[in-house]
Design a protein around this motif. Structure first.
Motif, PDB file in Angstrom:
ATOM      1  N   ASP A 134       0.868  -1.170   0.000  1.00 54.70           N
ATOM      2  CA  ASP A 134       0.000   0.000   0.000  1.00 54.70           C
ATOM      3  C   ASP A 134       0.911   1.228   0.000  1.00 54.70           C
ATOM      4  OD1 ASP A 134      -1.505   2.233   0.877  1.00 54.70           O
ATOM      5  OD2 ASP A 134      -2.863   0.966   2.031  1.00 54.70           O
ATOM      6  N   PRO A 135       0.760   2.132  -0.970  1.00 52.13           N
ATOM      7  CA  PRO A 135       1.692   3.255  -1.068  1.00 52.13           C
ATOM      8  C   PRO A 135       1.730   4.181   0.145  1.00 52.13           C
ATOM      9  CG  PRO A 135       0.104   3.293  -2.895  1.00 52.13           C
ATOM     10  CD  PRO A 135      -0.235   2.126  -2.031  1.00 52.13           C
ATOM     11  N   ASP A 136       0.626   4.331   0.880  1.00 52.16           N
ATOM     12  CA  ASP A 136       0.658   5.235   2.031  1.00 52.16           C
ATOM     13  C   ASP A 136       0.641   4.511   3.377  1.00 52.16           C
ATOM     14  OD1 ASP A 136      -1.969   4.434   1.840  1.00 52.16           O
ATOM     15  OD2 ASP A 136      -2.817   6.393   2.224  1.00 52.16           O
ATOM     16  N   GLU A 137       0.604   3.192   3.376  1.00 54.10           N
ATOM     17  CA  GLU A 137       0.676   2.404   4.614  1.00 54.10           C
ATOM     18  C   GLU A 137       1.497   1.147   4.349  1.00 54.10           C
ATOM     19  OE1 GLU A 137      -3.506   3.329   6.797  1.00 54.10           O
ATOM     20  OE2 GLU A 137      -3.624   2.305   4.873  1.00 54.10           O
ATOM     21  N   SER A 138       2.783   1.348   4.091  1.00 54.06           N
ATOM     22  CA  SER A 138       3.639   0.206   3.748  1.00 54.06           C
ATOM     23  C   SER A 138       3.859  -0.715   4.942  1.00 54.06           C
ATOM     24  CB  SER A 138       4.979   0.678   3.189  1.00 54.06           C
ATOM     25  OG  SER A 138       5.664   1.442   4.165  1.00 54.06           O
ATOM     26  N   VAL A 139       3.655  -0.195   6.145  1.00 55.91           N
ATOM     27  CA  VAL A 139       3.708  -0.997   7.364  1.00 55.91           C
ATOM     28  C   VAL A 139       2.463  -0.660   8.177  1.00 55.91           C
ATOM     29  CG1 VAL A 139       4.937  -1.454   9.513  1.00 55.91           C
ATOM     30  CG2 VAL A 139       6.225  -1.037   7.416  1.00 55.91           C
ATOM     31  N   TYR A 140       1.716  -1.684   8.558  1.00 50.36           N
ATOM     32  CA  TYR A 140       0.519  -1.493   9.375  1.00 50.36           C
ATOM     33  C   TYR A 140       0.758  -2.199  10.693  1.00 50.36           C
ATOM     34  CZ  TYR A 140      -4.346  -0.155   9.892  1.00 50.36           C
ATOM     35  OH  TYR A 140      -5.497   0.479  10.283  1.00 50.36           O
ATOM     36  N   SER A 141       0.648  -1.485  11.801  1.00 48.24           N
ATOM     37  CA  SER A 141       0.980  -2.048  13.107  1.00 48.24           C
ATOM     38  C   SER A 141      -0.203  -1.978  14.057  1.00 48.24           C
ATOM     39  CB  SER A 141       2.156  -1.287  13.725  1.00 48.24           C
ATOM     40  OG  SER A 141       3.289  -1.389  12.900  1.00 48.24           O
ATOM     41  N   LEU A 142      -0.368  -3.040  14.847  1.00 45.93           N
ATOM     42  CA  LEU A 142      -1.378  -3.102  15.898  1.00 45.93           C
ATOM     43  C   LEU A 142      -0.685  -3.461  17.202  1.00 45.93           C
ATOM     44  CD1 LEU A 142      -4.140  -5.154  14.053  1.00 45.93           C
ATOM     45  CD2 LEU A 142      -4.122  -2.697  14.449  1.00 45.93           C
ATOM     46  N   THR A 143      -1.196  -2.953  18.311  1.00 47.37           N
ATOM     47  CA  THR A 143      -0.646  -3.264  19.624  1.00 47.37           C
ATOM     48  C   THR A 143      -1.422  -4.428  20.226  1.00 47.37           C
ATOM     49  OG1 THR A 143      -0.058  -0.944  19.941  1.00 47.37           O
ATOM     50  CG2 THR A 143      -0.137  -2.334  21.912  1.00 47.37           C
ATOM     51  N   LEU A 144      -0.719  -5.518  20.528  1.00 44.41           N
ATOM     52  CA  LEU A 144      -1.319  -6.691  21.156  1.00 44.41           C
ATOM     53  C   LEU A 144      -1.057  -6.621  22.652  1.00 44.41           C
ATOM     54  CD1 LEU A 144       0.010  -9.432  18.688  1.00 44.41           C
ATOM     55  CD2 LEU A 144      -2.083  -8.065  18.496  1.00 44.41           C
ATOM     56  N   SER A 145      -2.074  -6.911  23.468  1.00 40.35           N
ATOM     57  CA  SER A 145      -1.888  -6.833  24.910  1.00 40.35           C
ATOM     58  C   SER A 145      -2.835  -7.785  25.620  1.00 40.35           C
ATOM     59  CB  SER A 145      -2.146  -5.400  25.394  1.00 40.35           C
ATOM     60  OG  SER A 145      -1.948  -5.305  26.784  1.00 40.35           O
ATOM     61  N   GLY A 146      -2.349  -8.386  26.699  1.00 39.99           N
ATOM     62  CA  GLY A 146      -3.181  -9.266  27.514  1.00 39.99           C
ATOM     63  C   GLY A 146      -2.433  -9.671  28.765  1.00 39.99           C
TER      64      GLY A 146
END
Length: 170
Positions: A134-146
């Motif tokens: 994706d040209p404007d989101e080459s890396v997509y990150s989510l925060t995992l927590s538990g």
């Protein structure tokens, strides 16, 4: 409300039609038509909720060695194929099933089941990183927590053969 698209328009005319197939009133106060760039575009959902960059995916509390799973859905809302790569998972988290992510055609989606599991009490967190073209989101990150924790111990009040006393009653 977003109409899940994109929709390919093949002529010079676009018709948006409202029907009365609803539980109550049907109201449309605006319609926005947006030309999409000729490129892939990633959309990520955690469960049913659209997840912005660095959104929290909460696994809640699980007992040691008991898995807690969450589903992440990745969709290509662009017009060109979307390629995906997945960085290694943070400690305590794993991908359930196939670890090879597909290339998604326009409008296609894939679901990832992420598992949190640990063998002792511990708070777990880390970043899930999805690489894309994706040209404007080459890396997509989510925060995992538990959290991995034993449930609170139960307390039994019993004074033997004399009976059971609780809150001033036998």
């Amino acid at each position: 409300q977003d109409l899940d698209g994109p929709y390919l328009i093949t002529s010079n005319t676009l018709v948006v039609r409202l029907t009365d197939a609803a539980n109550d009133y049907v109201i449309a106060d605006a319609v926005r038509v947006e030309r999409l760039p000729d490129a892939p575009d990633i959309e990520v959902r955690a469960g049913a909720t659209k997840a912005a960059m660095f959104s929290l995916v909460d696994f809640g509390v699980a007992e040691p060695n008991a898995p807690a799973d969450r589903t992440i859905t990745v969709r290509n809302v662009g017009t060109q194929p979307l390629t995906l790569t997945l960085d290694p998972m943070p400690p305590g988290f794993s991908l359930v099933g196939n670890s090879v992510l597909p290339t998604l055609a326009s409008g296609a989606s894939t679901s990832l089941t992420i598992r949190m599991q640990w063998n002792e009490e511990k708070r777990l967190s880390g970043i899930l990183t999805i690489g894309t073209n994706d040209p404007d989101e080459s890396v997509y990150s989510l925060t995992l927590s538990g959290k991995v924790s034993w449930p609170p111990a139960a307390q039994i009040i019993d004074n033997g053969a004399a009976g059971f006393w609780m809150n001033g009653r036998w």
